[in-house]
Design an enzyme around this catalytic site. Structure first.
Site, PDB file in Angstrom:
ATOM      1  CE  LYS A 260      -1.775   2.908   1.708  1.00 48.69           C
ATOM      2  NZ  LYS A 260      -1.854   3.849   1.904  1.00 48.69           N
TER       3      LYS A 260
ATOM      4  CD  GLU B 125      12.413   0.730   8.467  1.00 48.74           C
ATOM      5  OE1 GLU B 125      12.012   0.688   7.049  1.00 48.74           O
ATOM      6  OE2 GLU B 125      13.506  -0.361   8.247  1.00 48.74           O
TER       7      GLU B 125
ATOM      8  CB  CYS C  73      13.249   9.058   8.294  1.00 46.33           C
ATOM      9  SG  CYS C  73      14.387   7.866   7.454  1.00 46.33           S
TER      10      CYS C  73
ATOM     11  CD  GLU D 169       9.176  13.465  11.550  1.00 44.56           C
ATOM     12  OE1 GLU D 169       8.216  12.496  12.080  1.00 44.56           O
ATOM     13  OE2 GLU D 169      10.747  12.169  11.022  1.00 44.56           O
TER      14      GLU D 169
HETATM   15  P1  NAD Z   1       2.316   8.685   7.016  1.00 50.28           P
HETATM   16  O1  NAD Z   1       2.755   7.577   8.984  1.00 50.28           O
HETATM   17  O2  NAD Z   1       1.299   9.217   7.482  1.00 50.28           O
HETATM   18  O3  NAD Z   1       1.836   6.917   6.738  1.00 50.28           O
HETATM   19  C1  NAD Z   1       2.648   5.931   5.742  1.00 50.28           C
HETATM   20  C2  NAD Z   1       1.683   5.423   5.297  1.00 50.28           C
HETATM   21  O4  NAD Z   1       0.533   4.106   6.115  1.00 50.28           O
HETATM   22  C3  NAD Z   1       0.643   6.170   4.432  1.00 50.28           C
HETATM   23  O5  NAD Z   1       0.983   4.852   3.087  1.00 50.28           O
HETATM   24  C4  NAD Z   1      -0.152   5.685   4.519  1.00 50.28           C
HETATM   25  O6  NAD Z   1      -1.321   5.816   4.068  1.00 50.28           O
HETATM   26  C5  NAD Z   1      -0.541   4.470   5.979  1.00 50.28           C
HETATM   27  N1  NAD Z   1      -1.540   4.816   6.891  1.00 50.28           N
HETATM   28  C6  NAD Z   1      -1.815   5.704   7.370  1.00 50.28           C
HETATM   29  N2  NAD Z   1      -2.799   5.477   8.507  1.00 50.28           N
HETATM   30  C7  NAD Z   1      -2.491   4.275   8.685  1.00 50.28           C
HETATM   31  C8  NAD Z   1      -3.918   3.323   9.653  1.00 50.28           C
HETATM   32  N3  NAD Z   1      -4.402   3.949  10.323  1.00 50.28           N
HETATM   33  N4  NAD Z   1      -3.234   2.037   8.975  1.00 50.28           N
HETATM   34  C9  NAD Z   1      -3.018   1.618   8.031  1.00 50.28           C
HETATM   35  N5  NAD Z   1      -2.334   2.254   7.377  1.00 50.28           N
HETATM   36  C10 NAD Z   1      -1.761   3.833   7.707  1.00 50.28           C
HETATM   37  O7  NAD Z   1       3.317   9.242   6.941  1.00 50.28           O
HETATM   38  P2  NAD Z   1       4.092   9.760   5.579  1.00 50.28           P
HETATM   39  O8  NAD Z   1       3.815  10.785   5.990  1.00 50.28           O
HETATM   40  O9  NAD Z   1       4.056   9.452   4.484  1.00 50.28           O
HETATM   41  O10 NAD Z   1       5.744  10.026   5.775  1.00 50.28           O
HETATM   42  C11 NAD Z   1       6.739  11.062   6.571  1.00 50.28           C
HETATM   43  C12 NAD Z   1       7.185   9.944   8.035  1.00 50.28           C
HETATM   44  O11 NAD Z   1       7.903   8.970   7.593  1.00 50.28           O
HETATM   45  C13 NAD Z   1       8.009  11.089   8.851  1.00 50.28           C
HETATM   46  O12 NAD Z   1       7.370  10.919   9.877  1.00 50.28           O
HETATM   47  C14 NAD Z   1       9.107   9.817   9.232  1.00 50.28           C
HETATM   48  O13 NAD Z   1      10.092  10.391   9.436  1.00 50.28           O
HETATM   49  C15 NAD Z   1       8.013   9.174   8.721  1.00 50.28           C
HETATM   50  N6  NAD Z   1       9.888   7.962   7.570  1.00 50.28           N
HETATM   51  C16 NAD Z   1      10.519   7.217   8.343  1.00 50.28           C
HETATM   52  C17 NAD Z   1      11.588   5.946   8.013  1.00 50.28           C
HETATM   53  C18 NAD Z   1      12.009   5.103   8.390  1.00 50.28           C
HETATM   54  O14 NAD Z   1      13.010   4.316   7.925  1.00 50.28           O
HETATM   55  N7  NAD Z   1      13.056   5.443   9.660  1.00 50.28           N
HETATM   56  C19 NAD Z   1      11.531   6.710   6.370  1.00 50.28           C
HETATM   57  C20 NAD Z   1      10.727   7.236   5.677  1.00 50.28           C
HETATM   58  C21 NAD Z   1      10.391   7.740   6.475  1.00 50.28           C
END
Ligand code: NAD
Length: 486
Positions: free
Chosen positions: A178, A254, A288, A390
């Protein structure tokens, strides 16, 4: 106009409900196309296809055959490099110069690295004594976990998705991905590549949609999903953990970060400036691992700050295809609202805006895009929200420190624990400080340098578990002990 459909059992399918939503380019807010939103029916079909594929031709392949197939996938991404590049840059607005060095080649490489790790990983074996004197032999045997749900974010769409899909498939699992609702393109295109390379139908599936009450939730709560690997925000990770607790499914998380950089007076200052510039501003600060808090030893504080400001002033904002540009827009107008909120909050919390702090005038053609200025602040107190939360934008706060212990305490004073960057030419100090940092990844005199055989993941609220190299094998396989009485 483009249409992004689900990829289920080797075919592109529309949502039965006919529900779609817009995909817009953050460069100028132009409409790229429409994305089909999966309902429970499409998610169920994708998971069932993945489940069935576990027993199909995929399961009959030897490890070497699977490796060959995944190598072919990597090669085919590289053959279709320009299409992947174009798709990624349109979705994210990032400069081609960056995506062509990082996103696409590393996205492809993820299909090769893990097969090699797997091929070279030894099997556990213990000979044991038994009362009859004949003994027994214990052999560890790895099997795939089953159907793995991959939930990925928008900041490095292809790279972060294949970082999970590569090892999951190398270990013999099947996947339902997804991708983020902001960046559907490269994941959708990967379906074509899988078919072209002969990956059996059902092994790689894609469903589009949002999180709550949409594809993300339907997928993570589906009872036939055996493991969930997630990259995204910490709060989303909590929701997914709750979903995974039903049926006791395995998770790998992550999540977010608020990463520190520590610049000691004995560092090579130009190296520290170059590395901190990248870690704070590359990908418009949407990494991230990026540095949002910089602590600088007082004797070099003014010098470091003024060099950083000089370099920020040189950043060239522009369209992805602009060869001079090294700084794109944020991923969406919605995300810009969030980052701008923190820019305003920083002022309210008493920051000195050293450079940036606003929305740039990009001219009539681009002013509808999600542009924001790269920003440096000083003068905030350690408990300011801008220091603790963040932001995920192109900004950092720079603060002086006086002693090594103070720097370590400041750097660790956060709920997060993903990464840090330490700048010093004193190697004993580098090791001493790195060992005390509460993070999953500590860089010394570098940033974002990754050997795919090493562990990747965060401490504290930045994640659970480690992927990368053999650590990925632990997550993507089930180990069975076979005890043979001799
Ligand atoms: P997000 O958490 O908003 O979304 C990530 C994914 O989760 C998307 O595909 C979204 O549709 C899905 N999602 C959202 N709510 C959900 C739910 N209740 N159930 C299932 N899926 C759900 O994150 P984002 O805004 O896309 O990305 C940015 C964030 O990601 C930042 O916090 C960043 O630090 C983090 N990030 C972490 C890493 C790492 O390796 N630690 C790498 C990249 C990004």
């Amino acid at each position: 106009m483009k249409e992004f459909k689900h990829f289920i059992n080797g075919e592109y399918v529309a949502s039965a409900s006919g529900k779609t939503f817009e995909n817009r380019c953050p460069v100028d807010n132009s409409l790229i196309g429409m994305i089909h939103e999966a309902g429970e029916a499409e998610v169920d079909a994708a998971v069932r296809a993945a489940k069935a594929a576990l027993k199909g031709p995929w399961s009959k392949l030897t490890q070497a055959q699977r490796t060959d197939l995944l190598n072919k996938v990597a090669d085919r991404i590289n053959e279709r490099f320009d299409e992947f590049l174009e798709a990624e840059c349109r979705d994210t607005g990032k400069p081609r110069s960056i995506a062509s060095h990082i996103d696409i080649p590393r996205g492809a490489a993820n299909f090769k690295a893990f097969s090699e790790t797997l091929a070279n990983h030894p099997t556990e074996a213990f000979r044991m004594d038994t009362p009859d004197g004949k003994g027994a032999l214990n052999v560890g045997h790895r099997t795939p976990k089953g159907v793995v749900a991959v939930i990925s974010p928008w900041n490095l769409p292809l790279l972060l998705m294949t970082f999970k899909v590569g090892p999951a498939l190398a270990c013999g699992n099947t996947v339902v991905v997804k991708p983020s609702e902001e960046t559907p393109a490269t994941t959708t295109l990967l379906g074509e590549v899988m078919n072209e390379c002969g990956v059996p139908a059902g092994v790689f599936n894609v469903v589009h949609g949002f999180g709550p009450q949409s594809a993300g939730e339907f997928l993570t709560t589906h009872p036939l999903v055996n493991a969930i690997t997630f990259t995204g925000e910490t709060r989303t990770g909590e929701a997914i953990m709750r979903a995974a607790s039903v049926g006791l499914r395995n998770i790998s998380m992550e999540c977010g970060g608020k990463n520190p950089g520590i610049v000691f007076a004995d560092c090579d200052i130009e190296k520290a400036v170059e590395g901190t510039m990248r870690s704070a501003f590359v990908n418009c600060g949407q990494v991230c691992l990026g540095t949002e808090r910089v602590y600088v030893e007082r004797p070099v504080f003014e010098k470091f700050l003024s060099r950083m400001k000089e370099e920020v002033a040189k950043l060239k904002l522009g369209r992805p295809e602009d060869k001079e540009a090294n700084f794109g827009p944020l991923v969406s107008l919605e995300h810009r609202d969030k980052v701008k909120y923190y820019y305003d909050l920083a002022r309210e919390e008493g920051a000195t805006v050293e450079i940036g702090g606003g929305i740039p005038d990009m001219g009539a053609e681009l002013n509808d895009g999600a542009w924001i200025e790269p920003t440096i602040w000083t003068g905030l107190s350690d408990d300011a929200r801008v220091i603790r939360e963040e932001i995920f934008g192109p900004c950092c706060h720079i603060r002086p420190f006086d002693t090594e212990d103070e720097a370590i305490a400041l750097a660790n004073d956060t709920d997060y624990g993903l990464a840090c960057a330490i700048w010093t030419e004193n190697s004993a100090r580098a090791v001493r400080v790195a060992e005390q940092m509460e993070v999953g990844l500590a860089w010394v005199n570098s940033w974002f340098l990754r050997d795919l055989r090493t562990s990747f993941g965060g401490a504290k609220q930045s994640g659970i578990g480690r992927e990368g190299g053999v650590h990925g094998l632990e997550f993507y396989t089930e180990t069975k002990n076979i005890c043979i009485k001799l």
